[in-house]
Structures are given as structure tokens and as C-alpha cells.
Design a protein around this motif. Structure first.
Motif, mmCIF file in Angstrom:
data_model
loop_
_atom_site.group_PDB
_atom_site.id
_atom_site.type_symbol
_atom_site.label_atom_id
_atom_site.label_comp_id
_atom_site.label_asym_id
_atom_site.label_seq_id
_atom_site.Cartn_x
_atom_site.Cartn_y
_atom_site.Cartn_z
ATOM 1 N N VAL A 7 29.238 42.719 45.836
ATOM 2 C CA VAL A 7 30.336 43.486 46.771
ATOM 3 C C VAL A 7 30.735 42.500 47.883
ATOM 4 O O VAL A 7 31.994 42.167 47.918
ATOM 5 N N GLY A 8 29.905 41.623 48.409
ATOM 6 C CA GLY A 8 30.376 40.953 49.651
ATOM 7 C C GLY A 8 31.137 39.546 49.266
ATOM 8 O O GLY A 8 31.552 38.912 50.056
ATOM 9 N N SER A 9 30.995 39.184 47.854
ATOM 10 C CA SER A 9 31.516 37.852 47.536
ATOM 11 C C SER A 9 32.574 38.064 46.782
ATOM 12 O O SER A 9 33.325 37.096 46.199
ATOM 13 N N ILE A 10 33.051 39.294 46.330
ATOM 14 C CA ILE A 10 34.453 39.585 45.346
ATOM 15 C C ILE A 10 35.609 39.206 46.211
ATOM 16 O O ILE A 10 35.483 39.679 47.457
ATOM 17 N N ASP A 11 36.544 38.610 45.819
ATOM 18 C CA ASP A 11 38.053 38.427 46.192
ATOM 19 C C ASP A 11 38.798 39.668 45.752
ATOM 20 O O ASP A 11 39.299 39.595 44.705
ATOM 21 N N TRP A 12 38.608 40.637 46.571
ATOM 22 C CA TRP A 12 39.122 42.064 46.089
ATOM 23 C C TRP A 12 40.717 41.828 46.112
ATOM 24 O O TRP A 12 41.189 42.534 45.021
ATOM 25 N N HIS A 13 41.295 41.389 46.623
ATOM 26 C CA HIS A 13 42.663 41.265 46.890
ATOM 27 C C HIS A 13 43.065 40.269 45.485
ATOM 28 O O HIS A 13 44.261 40.473 45.037
ATOM 29 N N ALA A 14 42.202 39.301 45.055
ATOM 30 C CA ALA A 14 42.779 38.489 43.992
ATOM 31 C C ALA A 14 42.689 39.352 42.680
ATOM 32 O O ALA A 14 43.179 39.258 41.828
#
Length: 339
Positions: free
Chosen positions: A92-99
Motif C-alpha cells: 500500500v505505501g509503495s504503490i503510485d496510486w495516481h499512475a
């Protein structure tokens, strides 16, 4: 701010199958292949990535799983993990959510994958699809339900209506070769939606948001599970929170529901949908009691035995969609609008 919907799935669409939580052990590779074959037979292009068939608690390190998930979104129309697992929270803390959101692919899953569906919707406003995975694909659904592929094919502005299932599965899981896949045999016990207060009729409108209670409750009061902020930005109509208990006993369910309440998850809710569960009762506290003690005084409708979760069948629910839920005696209806 309006909800953004992924590109509609087309007949030749590309399905990427990563395993951001858990891969499939060798003894179930036949089921994995049967799921892929079912989608391929419908004209879709299915790409099962190596992590999906890698056994163990996790198929790779967290950083490797994040990289694989990012790569899957770059080429996919739909990202469809094989199933859930245990440790999606490591990503969760490492994903580029906006990408991921910029790719505008459908992200489809449930169980531990709801750990990832929830923040993609709450943080970016991109709708996600809860209630399907590749391993479940060979099963027929009740005629009252839509398949996830039908939902994913809707254009922005589209509508899908589903009705409550008349039967659920109650028999234990066995060998894949012994599984009954047709709808008449797969679901063997009567079921119906119930209300916490015993009312036989209700109507609720709001934007759907939720997932597996054991996993999404871990995100409450963090930037990744900020449902109150999602409601402020994306749900002026209010929210309908959908939750299902995978296996926790009633005491644990009560604790998790209370933690969500303390985090403000129900402050803007017009109703709550609680899925069927086989979670155990503890010291005189059953699952209905747990819901009643945590949510019974909210003053909003709460539906029990909703068609979502680990006791099949479950219907596809779009996190972010505007939904109308109606119960009229024994028949429940949910209409989802991609607006």
C-alpha cells in the motif's frame, strides 16, 4: 469532484493477471487455467503473469509485486488477480496510486485485494470493481446477477440492475474436479437479504465504498482508507458502505466495525450492506449481535446477508458508483449507475 470510470471493456480486451497478494499453489493450477480459458472463450485476451502461479504466502517481495502491478496496469484493460491472500497491505505505501488511476483500467477483485481497491478509489476517485477474481470465473452466477465483465463493459453513464440471490452455497469446499459449476447445483441453501431492525422494506441511495472487513479496517484513519474524505470530495449523495467478514469471530468483527465507526466511516453513510458470513459466534455474541452493537444506533438502514463476500454467490459492486438499494419483502434490488 466526479468519480472517474475506467475505459469500457471491449470484446477483445486484455486481461492482466498479477498476484499482488498471493499466488496459486500447483494443486490448483487447473482451476487457474480453467478461469483463464473461460474468459478466453468469450474473446478476451488473458495474460497470466508468473506471480499468479507462484505458491507460498507471497509470490515475491513487496517491491517486486508493486513493480509487477504497475507493469500490469500499463498494458491492461482489466487487472484481475487470481484471488486474494494475506499481505496485500505490504504494497500500500509503495504503490503510485495516481499512475494506476491514469491508466484507467478496471481493477477487479475482492477479499485481500480490497486492501488495494479501496485506496485506488478513495485517493484518486477512480472506480474499482469488487466481487470477482479469476479463480471464480468458471462458476455460473444466479440469473439475478450480472457478470463482472458485463459491468466492466458499461460506458460512463451506464446502469446495471441486479436482484438478490435466492440460494447460497453452504456445502464445504472440496477437490476442484468435484466442484459443481452450474448455478442450479452450485448454490444449495435458501438465502435472502434481512434488515438489522426487522423492517421488510427499505430504500437507500448513496455511493458504494467498502470491501473485506478484515483488510479494509486496517486502512481506517490512514490516508489509504479515508472514507470521510472520499465522501466529502466524491459523494454529496452520501455513501453506502459495503462490508463482509471473511472468517473472523463475532468479537473480532465487533472490534473492527467499531474501529471503522471511530474513524468516521459511517458519518456520511445513508446505509450499510453486510455480507453473509460463516464467522463464529463467541460467548453468546453472534455476527448479527456484533453488527447491532457497533452500528445499531446509527439511525440508518443496515442490510444483513447481502450478496457479497466469502459465502457465494456474490454480485459485482462498483466502488464509487451511485447505487439505489431497495428491499421489498423477500426481493432485494440494487441498481448501480456509473455517473
Amino acid at each position: 469532484m466526479a468519480i472517474t470510470y475506467p475505459r469500457p471493456l471491449v470484446a477483445s480486451g486484455r486481461i492482466e493477471v498479477p498476484a499482488p497478494s498471493m499466488g496459486v499453489p500447483e494443486r490448483l493450477h487447473r482451476r487457474l487455467q480453467d478461469g483463464a480459458d473461460a474468459l478466453t472463450a468469450g474473446g478476451l485476451s488473458v495474460h497470466v503473469r508468473p506471480h499468479a502461479s507462484t505458491p507460498g504466502l507471497v509470490p515475491a517481495t513487496a517491491s517486486e509485486r508493486v513493480a509487477d502491478l504497475h507493469d500490469a496496469f500499463r498494458s491492461a484493460d482489466v487487472v484481475l488477480p487470481p484471488w486474494g491472500g494475506e499481505l496485500a497491505i505490504e504494497l500500500v505505501g509503495s504503490i503510485d496510486w495516481h499512475a494506476l488511476a491514469a491508466a484507467r483500467a478496471w481493477f477487479v477483485g475482492w477479499s485481500d485485494i480490497s486492501t488495494l481497491l479501496l485506496p485506488l478509489t478513495t485517493m484518486t476517485g477512480l472506480a474499482t470493481l469488487h466481487g470477482a477474481n479469476l479463480m471464480d470465473e468458471p462458476y455460473e452466477l444466479p440469473t439475478e446477477f450480472a457478470r463482472w465483465t458485463d459491468v466492466a463493459a458499461l460506458p460512463s453513464g451506464g446502469t446495471i440492475e441486479q436482484r438478490s440471490a435466492p440460494r447460497r452455497r453452504s456445502r464445504p469446499w472440496g477437490a476442484w474436479s468435484d466442484e459443481v459449476l452450474d448455478r442450479d447445483g452450485a448454490y444449495d441453501t435458501p438465502t435472502r437479504w434481512r434488515t438489522l431492525d426487522g423492517a421488510s422494506q427499505l430504500a437507500i441511495r448513496g455511493r458504494l465504498i467498502g470491501g473485506c472487513l478484515e483488510t479494509v479496517s486496517l486502512l481506517a484513519a490512514t490516508p489509504y482508507g479515508d472514507v470521510p474524505d472520499f465522501a466529502r470530495r466524491h459523494a454529496p449523495e452520501g455513501t453506502i458502505v459495503h462490508l463482509e467478514v471473511a472468517e473472523s469471530n463475532a468479537v473480532t468483527a465487533l472490534r473492527m466495525l467499531t474501529s471503522l465507526r471511530l474513524a468516521g466511516w459511517f458519518d456520511d453513510a445513508s446505509g450499510v450492506l453486510i455480507g453473509r458470513t460463516e464467522g463464529a459466534a463467541v460467548r453468546g455474541l453472534d455476527q448479527d449481535d456484533a453488527v447491532r452493537r457497533a452500528l445499531g444506533d446509527l439511525g440508518i438502514p443496515v442490510v444483513l446477508d447481502f450478496d457479497t463476500g466469502h459465502q457465494p454467490p456474490q454480485m459485482p459492486l462498483v466502488n464509487g458508483a451511485l447505487a439505489d438499494v431497495v428491499l421489498d419483502g423477500p426481493v432485494g434490488t440494487i441498481t448501480q449507475r456509473l455517473v
